[in-house]
Design a protein around this motif. Structure first.
Motif, PDB file in Angstrom:
ATOM      1  N   ALA A  35       9.521  46.034  26.810  1.00 32.08           N
ATOM      2  CA  ALA A  35       8.705  45.365  25.799  1.00 32.08           C
ATOM      3  C   ALA A  35       8.910  43.859  25.871  1.00 32.08           C
ATOM      4  O   ALA A  35      10.040  43.377  25.886  1.00 32.08           O
ATOM      5  CB  ALA A  35       9.056  45.875  24.400  1.00 32.08           C
ATOM      6  N   LEU A  36       7.806  43.133  25.941  1.00 30.91           N
ATOM      7  CA  LEU A  36       7.838  41.677  25.933  1.00 30.91           C
ATOM      8  C   LEU A  36       7.435  41.202  24.545  1.00 30.91           C
ATOM      9  O   LEU A  36       6.308  41.425  24.109  1.00 30.91           O
ATOM     10  CB  LEU A  36       6.882  41.110  26.991  1.00 30.91           C
ATOM     11  CG  LEU A  36       6.746  39.580  27.048  1.00 30.91           C
ATOM     12  CD1 LEU A  36       8.105  38.917  27.262  1.00 30.91           C
ATOM     13  CD2 LEU A  36       5.765  39.178  28.148  1.00 30.91           C
ATOM     14  N   ARG A  37       8.371  40.575  23.854  1.00 27.28           N
ATOM     15  CA  ARG A  37       8.133  40.079  22.496  1.00 27.28           C
ATOM     16  C   ARG A  37       7.806  38.588  22.525  1.00 27.28           C
ATOM     17  O   ARG A  37       7.807  37.958  23.566  1.00 27.28           O
ATOM     18  CB  ARG A  37       9.375  40.307  21.623  1.00 27.28           C
ATOM     19  CG  ARG A  37       9.988  41.695  21.740  1.00 27.28           C
ATOM     20  CD  ARG A  37       9.146  42.770  21.118  1.00 27.28           C
ATOM     21  NE  ARG A  37       9.836  44.055  21.155  1.00 27.28           N
ATOM     22  CZ  ARG A  37       9.314  45.197  20.737  1.00 27.28           C
ATOM     23  NH1 ARG A  37       8.076  45.219  20.259  1.00 27.28           N
ATOM     24  NH2 ARG A  37      10.002  46.322  20.810  1.00 27.28           N
ATOM     25  N   LYS A  38       7.566  38.055  21.349  1.00 32.88           N
ATOM     26  CA  LYS A  38       7.168  36.647  21.233  1.00 32.88           C
ATOM     27  C   LYS A  38       8.230  35.692  21.780  1.00 32.88           C
ATOM     28  O   LYS A  38       7.914  34.637  22.320  1.00 32.88           O
ATOM     29  CB  LYS A  38       6.895  36.316  19.757  1.00 32.88           C
ATOM     30  CG  LYS A  38       5.998  35.101  19.557  1.00 32.88           C
ATOM     31  CD  LYS A  38       4.577  35.402  19.982  1.00 32.88           C
ATOM     32  CE  LYS A  38       3.651  34.207  19.701  1.00 32.88           C
ATOM     33  NZ  LYS A  38       2.292  34.441  20.218  1.00 32.88           N
ATOM     34  N   LEU A  39       9.511  36.070  21.638  1.00 30.33           N
ATOM     35  CA  LEU A  39      10.581  35.157  22.027  1.00 30.33           C
ATOM     36  C   LEU A  39      11.371  35.585  23.256  1.00 30.33           C
ATOM     37  O   LEU A  39      12.088  34.771  23.840  1.00 30.33           O
ATOM     38  CB  LEU A  39      11.550  34.941  20.858  1.00 30.33           C
ATOM     39  CG  LEU A  39      10.949  34.260  19.622  1.00 30.33           C
ATOM     40  CD1 LEU A  39      12.015  34.093  18.546  1.00 30.33           C
ATOM     41  CD2 LEU A  39      10.349  32.900  19.982  1.00 30.33           C
ATOM     42  N   ASN A  40      11.276  36.840  23.647  1.00 31.76           N
ATOM     43  CA  ASN A  40      11.980  37.291  24.849  1.00 31.76           C
ATOM     44  C   ASN A  40      11.664  38.755  25.142  1.00 31.76           C
ATOM     45  O   ASN A  40      10.949  39.407  24.375  1.00 31.76           O
ATOM     46  CB  ASN A  40      13.504  37.097  24.741  1.00 31.76           C
ATOM     47  CG  ASN A  40      14.056  37.556  23.411  1.00 31.76           C
ATOM     48  OD1 ASN A  40      13.632  38.575  22.886  1.00 31.76           O
ATOM     49  ND2 ASN A  40      15.000  36.798  22.871  1.00 31.76           N
ATOM     50  N   LEU A  41      12.224  39.248  26.224  1.00 30.93           N
ATOM     51  CA  LEU A  41      12.128  40.662  26.577  1.00 30.93           C
ATOM     52  C   LEU A  41      13.170  41.446  25.795  1.00 30.93           C
ATOM     53  O   LEU A  41      14.243  40.931  25.474  1.00 30.93           O
ATOM     54  CB  LEU A  41      12.397  40.841  28.071  1.00 30.93           C
ATOM     55  CG  LEU A  41      11.338  40.297  29.035  1.00 30.93           C
ATOM     56  CD1 LEU A  41      11.998  39.938  30.354  1.00 30.93           C
ATOM     57  CD2 LEU A  41      10.236  41.326  29.249  1.00 30.93           C
ATOM     58  N   HIS A  52      17.528  26.499  25.539  1.00 28.64           N
ATOM     59  CA  HIS A  52      16.973  27.673  26.220  1.00 28.64           C
ATOM     60  C   HIS A  52      16.225  28.548  25.222  1.00 28.64           C
ATOM     61  O   HIS A  52      16.519  28.558  24.033  1.00 28.64           O
ATOM     62  CB  HIS A  52      18.085  28.494  26.886  1.00 28.64           C
ATOM     63  CG  HIS A  52      18.849  27.752  27.934  1.00 28.64           C
ATOM     64  ND1 HIS A  52      18.281  27.363  29.121  1.00 28.64           N
ATOM     65  CD2 HIS A  52      20.129  27.314  27.966  1.00 28.64           C
ATOM     66  CE1 HIS A  52      19.175  26.722  29.843  1.00 28.64           C
ATOM     67  NE2 HIS A  52      20.314  26.668  29.169  1.00 28.64           N
ATOM     68  N   GLY A  53      15.282  29.303  25.746  1.00 27.73           N
ATOM     69  CA  GLY A  53      14.563  30.233  24.889  1.00 27.73           C
ATOM     70  C   GLY A  53      13.587  29.542  23.952  1.00 27.73           C
ATOM     71  O   GLY A  53      13.203  28.394  24.150  1.00 27.73           O
ATOM     72  N   LYS A  57       9.633  28.936  25.931  1.00 27.24           N
ATOM     73  CA  LYS A  57      10.487  29.381  27.041  1.00 27.24           C
ATOM     74  C   LYS A  57      10.858  30.846  26.862  1.00 27.24           C
ATOM     75  O   LYS A  57      11.994  31.250  27.103  1.00 27.24           O
ATOM     76  CB  LYS A  57      11.760  28.540  27.115  1.00 27.24           C
ATOM     77  CG  LYS A  57      11.552  27.083  27.507  1.00 27.24           C
ATOM     78  CD  LYS A  57      12.898  26.379  27.564  1.00 27.24           C
ATOM     79  CE  LYS A  57      12.758  24.937  27.991  1.00 27.24           C
ATOM     80  NZ  LYS A  57      14.089  24.252  28.007  1.00 27.24           N
ATOM     81  N   ALA A  58       9.900  31.643  26.462  1.00 28.08           N
ATOM     82  CA  ALA A  58      10.174  33.066  26.211  1.00 28.08           C
ATOM     83  C   ALA A  58      10.524  33.806  27.492  1.00 28.08           C
ATOM     84  O   ALA A  58      11.340  34.724  27.493  1.00 28.08           O
ATOM     85  CB  ALA A  58       8.968  33.715  25.538  1.00 28.08           C
ATOM     86  N   VAL A  59       9.893  33.393  28.592  1.00 32.35           N
ATOM     87  CA  VAL A  59      10.095  34.060  29.883  1.00 32.35           C
ATOM     88  C   VAL A  59      10.228  32.997  30.967  1.00 32.35           C
ATOM     89  O   VAL A  59       9.459  32.032  31.000  1.00 32.35           O
ATOM     90  CB  VAL A  59       8.904  34.980  30.231  1.00 32.35           C
ATOM     91  CG1 VAL A  59       9.085  35.609  31.605  1.00 32.35           C
ATOM     92  CG2 VAL A  59       8.723  36.056  29.179  1.00 32.35           C
TER      93      VAL A  59
END
Length: 218
Positions: A35-41, A52-53, A57-59
């Motif tokens: 699952a890929l969410r708004k802020l990260n996997l 970072h992030g 910079k989610a991905v």
């Protein structure tokens, strides 16, 4: 264009040059759908959220073809997928063909290209090398970051499609060059002005480029 590997990792404490640091640069390939969410996997985190992030910079993506370059540059070094800290190892996407503001579909998710990577000291920690950060940036093989426009699921083997382009989009490689360039010519100023019109480019980058133009009295 396709997604070769999905890589995730959680922050861990490591020792480098006698100091302890917390880093999530150690990514490992994961199978199945993620699952890929708004802020990260799912299963992925960033250690220092000040640099970072976050939404822009989610991905982090890194082109597979660059691994060949680093195998030549780092003979004997083990280079598994995700070793550069990337979440997505990709095939067919390069810094000079991907533009700021490009909207891509991957699996059931949609993402937006936002900026190139500026490596920090933790890349040196990962490779146990003091000069790795400098070498990485000098190579201009930076990879690039994505924001998540629509959450969904992704997995290795997914096709990547460009579904929309920003009319002012500038190649990621051009943004990296303009960041490092000591002096701007007329064409550089034109490129900077174009980049400033791209909504996907984070405000921190826009402030940097505005300051460069102000110093030139442009």
């Amino acid at each position: 264009m396709n997604l070769v590997s999905v890589n995730i990792g959680l922050p861990r404490e490591v020792t480098w040059r006698g100091s302890h640091t917390n880093t999530a640069i150690y990514k490992q390939p994961v199978g199945g759908r993620v699952a890929l969410r708004k802020l990260n996997l799912d299963g992925d985190r960033q250690a220092d959220l000040t640099v970072h992030g976050g939404e822009y910079k989610a991905v982090y993506c890194y082109p597979l073809v660059h691994y060949d370059y680093w195998r030549r540059e780092l003979p004997g070094q083990e280079l598994p997928m995700g070793v550069f800290g990337e979440n997505f190892t990709t095939d067919g996407l390069l810094e000079d063909t991907v533009h700021l503001g490009d909207r891509l579909s991957i699996g059931s998710a949609e993402v937006l290209v936002t900026q190139p990577r500026l490596p920090c000291y933790k890349l040196g920690v990962r490779f146990q090398s003091d000069d790795m950060v400098k070498r990485f940036f000098a190579s201009r093989r930076t990879g690039f970051y994505l924001a998540v426009g629509r959450e969904g699921e992704v997995g290795a083997g997914d096709e990547i499609k460009v579904i929309a382009r920003d009319p002012s989009g500038v190649p990621v490689s051009e943004i990296t060059r303009l960041y490092a360039e000591k002096r701007y010519g007329d064409s550089d100023v034109t490129s900077v002005r174009r980049a400033l019109r791209v909504a996907a480019l984070p405000e921190s980058w826009k402030e940097y480029f505005r300051e460069r133009l102000e110093k030139m009295n442009v």
